[in-house]
Design a protein around this motif. Structure first.
Motif, PDB file in Angstrom:
ATOM      1  N   ALA A  20       0.992  -1.188  -0.095  1.00  0.00           N
ATOM      2  CA  ALA A  20      -0.123  -0.121  -0.568  1.00  0.00           C
ATOM      3  C   ALA A  20       0.608   1.384  -0.074  1.00  0.00           C
ATOM      4  CB  ALA A  20      -0.756  -0.382   1.219  1.00  0.00           C
ATOM      5  N   PRO A  21       0.133   2.233  -0.493  1.00  0.00           N
ATOM      6  CA  PRO A  21       1.203   3.592  -0.540  1.00  0.00           C
ATOM      7  C   PRO A  21       1.650   3.963   1.090  1.00  0.00           C
ATOM      8  CG  PRO A  21      -0.560   4.126  -1.361  1.00  0.00           C
ATOM      9  CD  PRO A  21      -1.350   2.414  -1.265  1.00  0.00           C
ATOM     10  N   GLU A  25       5.886   5.412   2.012  1.00  0.00           N
ATOM     11  CA  GLU A  25       6.432   5.626   1.994  1.00  0.00           C
ATOM     12  C   GLU A  25       7.780   4.383   3.698  1.00  0.00           C
ATOM     13  OE1 GLU A  25       6.601   7.964   0.769  1.00  0.00           O
ATOM     14  OE2 GLU A  25       7.096   9.416   2.998  1.00  0.00           O
ATOM     15  N   VAL A  27      10.487   5.845  -4.728  1.00  0.00           N
ATOM     16  CA  VAL A  27       8.651   5.946  -5.664  1.00  0.00           C
ATOM     17  C   VAL A  27       8.871   4.405  -5.280  1.00  0.00           C
ATOM     18  CG1 VAL A  27       8.746   5.750  -7.866  1.00  0.00           C
ATOM     19  CG2 VAL A  27       6.960   6.905  -6.501  1.00  0.00           C
ATOM     20  N   PHE A  28       7.671   4.128  -4.409  1.00  0.00           N
ATOM     21  CA  PHE A  28       7.131   2.650  -4.503  1.00  0.00           C
ATOM     22  C   PHE A  28       5.249   2.886  -5.349  1.00  0.00           C
ATOM     23  CE2 PHE A  28       9.508  -0.093  -1.605  1.00  0.00           C
ATOM     24  CZ  PHE A  28      10.302   1.320  -0.689  1.00  0.00           C
ATOM     25  N   LEU A  29       5.022   2.018  -6.428  1.00  0.00           N
ATOM     26  CA  LEU A  29       3.747   2.120  -7.423  1.00  0.00           C
ATOM     27  C   LEU A  29       3.111   1.272  -6.652  1.00  0.00           C
ATOM     28  CD1 LEU A  29       5.072   3.028 -10.646  1.00  0.00           C
ATOM     29  CD2 LEU A  29       4.713   4.735  -8.720  1.00  0.00           C
ATOM     30  N   LYS A  30       1.755   0.654  -6.184  1.00  0.00           N
ATOM     31  CA  LYS A  30       0.775  -0.489  -6.100  1.00  0.00           C
ATOM     32  C   LYS A  30       0.451  -0.530  -7.784  1.00  0.00           C
ATOM     33  CE  LYS A  30      -2.530  -2.453  -3.543  1.00  0.00           C
ATOM     34  NZ  LYS A  30      -3.688  -2.160  -2.515  1.00  0.00           N
TER      35      LYS A  30
END
Lengths: 469, 607
Positions: free
Chosen positions: A60-61, A65, A86-89
């Motif tokens: 999840a975002p 984070e 950056v994490f992209l779900k």
């Protein structure tokens, strides 16, 4: 009056314009993100070009984070000039596009079958860095190789699957806390059904990794035939819901008494319910599923991406995974909340075989959803099981006979598909697994055939039971 | 001000189009933005459509029962569950029941509101129904449990001790009641806004002939309001048939899951990647056929119906002795309809209410967090921006479509009507997936047109096209009230079709247009499926492109205790989006129609 209206209109207009100006300002703001203490800046790494990593994930975002903060504060991030991550779900359907078009550096978390599929289709870049492989080996992390023998992906941790119970719901019906999935064959767990409630909330396996893993665990542990019988009874006892989150929230709220959950969801349910919900390490049935990480095929930042993987395997990264997501790391999490859980689950871990499960996973998922989870099938299944339990409660049938009925209800169906009549054995599931996954028309025919066979069987058994009283 | 307007008018471009050309606009709009992307996704299954016949069935006898009484340890529970006839029959029976019930209830409350004056009329006529019609995706499912659960539902805590038994809303019966409560305010707004335009002199003539209250209502108001009643029934029918919120809220129960919309939606969604199925294609096709059939029947009536009177003078109905009981009924209905929304609003100003009968505290801290957290604030601003643009686009196309479908003699008129009704039945998930794959494949070398790089562009287009029905329905009902002679005079004086719409149709349909714009804004700002597919992947940043729904989904997935802050985010977004959209529409209308802001607001009063 008119002047008041004009004034009101002016006030509204001013608010709207002010809001638009503020909004415009925010839109124009550079992509400032919360500065992470200790995160490298460009000036600190003058010899390295600053790198921004892109990780495509199922986290999840908020989870991404949290991991971002930990990684950017690390020495490894500084050493390799990673200034941001950056994490992209993203839905797994899109992962091949991210890989082939060079839009991602790393894939993180998701099922073994997903990574195997990506590996087989060439969307993952082999991990050849000796340092990374050395660290993985030193902590006992599982590595998975492609057909050419190169390392396709590495398990950086393990997700723990078991179930969560709601003690208030159990008390309402005076039910004992189940110690394993097999306990649910006890007719006492059918009490809620007799007053129109269900004991458990079980997600559809195609919508929930938790449910899929639970079904796989039951089939591997209890064997194919008995496993399906147990799953069928569980289906009769359950609300069939559309996601792991809904199951978690049901058990947290006390809408149901049990739900399969991953450990972190169990913890969240405990917190949300004020302690009424409790994560249970099922006896001999805690499933540790691998949490993979892999390089995307056309990553533009291979060196920095490998550094991120190295960090995940480091004591710091292992601790972050344990503390943030309640994953079971390969390095024991000293001094964290997970230490107790680690001890509890250690003795109950089931030796889950992901490679075996991957061979029949899709066929099993759609079989479950047709024979057990389908609304028509599940309604009839509940009717049959309620009748059986009523007869048991009246003394018309004994416990062993009830168990026989469960076996009869749940043993793999014989279906007619493409002119062929065949029993849904494990071998057959393996045979059709790929086709069920990739051919939508065949999948539809399979689903229809299974549902038809299930409804016929349930009707026959219901008639037999009704004839007995 | 006049100088500004005249100087603006001097360089405004007058578009010269014929009726037939005008008809092509809504057809092209729906075809390019909805039909083609969805067809792209499902094209591979067209040859298997014949296999879809196996999904067309009715369960006879049905499963389940209408209700069941349980005696549970000294207390009695009445569980309303409903019959399960299978997905197709369930959908049709549900839609029929909900549309007729909601419209009947709306007739009662709309007529009652016509007897009120001033602030009460505004409040009960428009403000409260609007609040009641506010959807709260994702969070409403929690509110439903909180309100209606058999053991700890708030309603049962009140009625249990009072009546000596508890009520459980379960299964498809629960879906029906939830949908009636959700859609009845929409029916009320459509009918009331239409009735406001009925010529007061007709009512006064009836009074002077000695008729009163119920007589005037049954002999004059209801017959004159027939177009609005038909539009309401047809719209609510389709809203019910395609609704997901109700089935999801009650999806624990098999009968609630056994609806076409629920099955079609979830056939696309999987942890293993997007999937397609013959069953989804079959049910989408069936829902489209049903929608076209329903709206075609009302279209034929609307096209032939003509009672060309338009009057801004307000009706004040004299209901005599019935006024008080009807007012109480209206208040109760409105209160029930607003309950789920009020509970969501309640979550937004409290803490510790998840899973408890009472909150642990009252706070405005949730709203403070929304404003101060750049991640949440950005979602709010994104939603407002997308909503304003999408509403303006949808209303513009709705005007063109309504005029082409009901006024012009073009052979394309039936197609135009179809183009405004099918958007609502096409699942958003299919649209989102179609947009992603189709437009990414075409535009991957042009970043500004690539949905992976520029999702806002496609979000706005998807929103406007998917919600076109909300914008067009209120207009369709009210268009026939405008005397044809007004337009003929304008055309004789040299005005073109676009100019006629701008200067005659627009001012005289301002009230229903505002209703349509409001409904569109509400449903755009809470749109879920397309938003998740196109903008669901984002980091916790201050410059992400996501609207509010993916942010809410992410937060609730991560931690159910975030329900309070997420409720605040949703409420703040809804309020800001709808107010901003309405103000923007008023400003644009004032400029476009040359009326000026003051006259525009006067004509739009009652909203």
């Amino acid at each position: 009056m008119a002047s008041l209206r004009v004034l009101a209109g002016i006030v509204v207009l001013v608010i709207v314009v002010a809001g638009l100006l503020v909004g415009f300002r925010l839109l124009q703001a550079p992509g400032e993100r919360e500065k992470v203490t200790g995160a490298p800046t460009i000036t600190e790494s003058p010899t390295l070009a600053p790198v921004k990593l892109t990780v495509v994930t199922r986290l999840a975002p908020e989870e991404g984070e949290a991991l971002r903060s930990r990684f950017l504060a690390s020495g490894i991030a500084r050493e390799y000039g990673v200034v941001d991550i950056v994490f992209l779900k993203e839905d797994v359907s899109k992962w091949p596009i991210y890989a082939s078009e060079g839009r991602a550096d790393v894939f993180l978390i998701g099922g073994y079958a997903v990574y195997k599929d990506l590996c087989d289709k060439g969307y993952l870049k082999p991990i050849r860095d000796p340092e990374v492989l050395g660290v993985a080996e030193s902590i006992g992390a599982q590595v998975y190789r492609g057909a050419d023998g190169s390392v396709c992906f590495i398990a950086v941790s393990r997700t723990i699957f078991s179930y969560t119970v709601n003690t208030e719901f159990l008390s309402k019906y005076n039910l004992p806390e189940p110690t394993s999935w097999g306990d649910l064959l006890n007719p006492v767990y059918s009490k809620p059904l007799l007053v129109g409630e269900s004991f458990a909330s079980f997600p559809k396996p195609s919508k929930s990794t938790t449910a899929a893993r639970t079904a796989q665990l039951i089939l591997q542990k209890y064997g194919w035939d008995e496993g399906w019988a147990l799953l069928t009874v569980i289906g009769a006892l359950s609300y069939i819901v559309e996601s792991s989150e809904k199951a978690r929230d049901d058990v947290a709220l006390g809408v149901s008494g049990l739900a399969p959950t991953v450990l972190v969801y169990g913890v969240r349910a405990e917190e949300a319910s004020g302690g009424k919900a409790r994560f249970v390490a099922a006896r001999g049935e805690v499933l540790p599923d691998v949490s993979p990480v892999a390089l995307a095929m056309n990553t533009p930042n291979e060196r920095a991406a490998l550094a991120f993987i190295k960090w995940l395997l480091s004591p710091e990264g292992q601790r972050a995974l344990a503390e943030l997501f309640y994953y079971l790391p390969y390095v024991k999490p000293e001094g964290t909340r997970l230490e107790d859980v680690y001890e509890k689950v250690k003795g109950n871990i089931f030796n889950y075989d992901p490679e075996d499960a991957a061979m029949w996973e899709r066929a099993a998922i759609y079989y479950f959803e047709s024979a057990i989870g389908d609304p028509d099938a599940n309604t009839l299944l509940k009717k049959v099981w309620v009748k059986a339990v009523e007869l048991y409660n009246k003394g018309v049938i004994r416990g062993d006979e009830l168990r026989s009925i469960a076996i009869k209800l749940g043993s793999p169906l014989t279906i007619t598909l493409e002119g062929r009549t065949v029993k849904f054995t494990k071998d057959y599931a393996v045979e059709i697994n790929k086709r069920v996954a990739e051919d939508a028309s065949f999948r539809s025919e399979f689903i229809s055939a299974v549902k038809k066979a299930a409804l016929e069987r349930y009707k026959v058994i219901l008639r037999e039971l009704e004839a007995r009283g | 001000m006049r100088d500004i307007r005249s100087s603006l008018g001097s360089w405004r471009l007058e578009v010269r189009v014929s009726s037939s050309t005008l008809a092509l606009i809504p057809i092209a709009f729906t075809t390019i933005l909805l039909v083609i992307p969805v067809a792209y996704v499902l094209a591979s299954l067209i040859t298997s459509l014949g296999d879809g016949l196996s999904y067309v069935y009715v369960k006879l006898p049905p499963d389940g029962e209408l209700y069941r009484v349980y005696n549970m340890g000294g207390s009695t529970l009445l569980a309303l569950t409903g019959y399960d006839f299978g997905p197709i029959a369930n959908t049709l029976i549900l839609a029929s029941t909900v549309s007729i019930t909601a419209t009947c209830l709306a007739l009662v409350t709309a007529v009652t509101c016509l007897s009120f004056r001033g602030a009460l009329r505004l409040l009960l006529g428009y403000v409260v129904p609007l609040i009641a019609s506010l959807p709260a995706p994702l969070i409403s499912a929690y509110a439903i449990i909180h309100l209606f659960h058999r053991d700890f539902g708030l309603l049962n805590m009140v009625i249990g001790p009072l009546l000596g038994f508890r009520i459980a809303l379960e299964g498809i019966a629960g879906v029906a009641i939830y949908q009636i409560l959700s859609f009845y305010p929409i029916a009320h707004l459509i009918i009331l806004s239409y009735m406001e335009l009925i010529d007061r002199s007709v009512i006064e003539a009836a009074y002077s002939l000695g008729d009163r209250g119920l007589g005037v209502t049954s002999k004059i108001l209801v017959p004159l309001a027939r177009p609005a009643i038909l539009v309401s029934i047809s719209l609510i029918f389709i809203l019910s048939a395609e609704d997901l919120s109700g089935p999801i809220a009650f999806s624990r129960y098999n009968s609630a899951r056994n609806t076409m919309s629920y099955i079609a939606y979830y056939d696309f969604v999987s942890e293993l990647g997007y999937t397609i199925s013959v069953r989804a294609l079959t049910y989408i096709a069936l829902l489209t056929i049903i929608a076209v059939a329903v709206f075609a029947s009302t279209w034929r009536y609307l096209k032939s119906y003509s009672y060309p009177v338009a009057s801004p003078a307000r009706i004040i109905l004299d209901l005599g002795l019935l006024r008080v009981p009807l007012a109480i009924t209206t208040l109760l209905l409105m209160a029930l309809a607003t309950l789920p929304t009020m509970l969501v609003a309640g979550y937004s100003i409290t803490e510790g209410w998840f899973g408890s009968s009472t909150p642990t505290g009252v706070t405005i801290g949730n709203y403070v967090k929304v404003v101060l957290n750049p991640y949440y604030a950005r979602a709010l601003i994104n939603t407002v921006a997308y909503t304003v643009v999408a509403v303006m686009l949808a209303v513009t196309v709705a005007y063109i479509a309504s005029y082409s479908s009901l006024r012009s003699k073009s052979r394309l008129s039936p197609l135009v009507e179809i183009s405004t009704v099918i958007p609502i039945v096409i699942p958003g998930i299919a649209v989102g997936i179609g947009y992603f794959y189709l437009f990414h494949n075409i535009f991957k070398q042009i970043p500004i047109l690539d949905p992976m790089v520029n999702p806002p562009l496609y979000l706005v287009l998807a929103y406007a096209s998917r919600r076109l029905t909300y914008a067009s329905r209120p207009l369709a009902a009210s268009l026939q009230k405008i005397p044809l002679s007004f337009e003929e005079q304008a055309l004789n004086l040299g005005a073109k079709v676009v100019g006629t719409i701008r200067t005659i149709i627009l001012p005289l349909t301002l009230n229903p247009m505002m209703v349509g714009a409001l409904l569109t804004a509400i449903h755009v700002s809470t749109e879920f499926s397309v938003s998740i597919v196109l903008a669901g992947a984002h980091g916790v940043t201050a410059n992400h492109p996501a609207p509010v729904t993916p942010v809410v989904l992410g937060a609730l997935t991560y931690n159910p205790l975030s329900i309070h802050v997420m409720s605040a985010l949703l409420v703040a977004t809804l309020l800001t989006s709808t107010i901003t959209s309405i103000v923007a529409m008023l400003l644009v209308t004032a400029l476009t129609s040359e009326l000026g802001l003051r006259k525009t607001v006067i004509l739009a009063r009652g909203v």
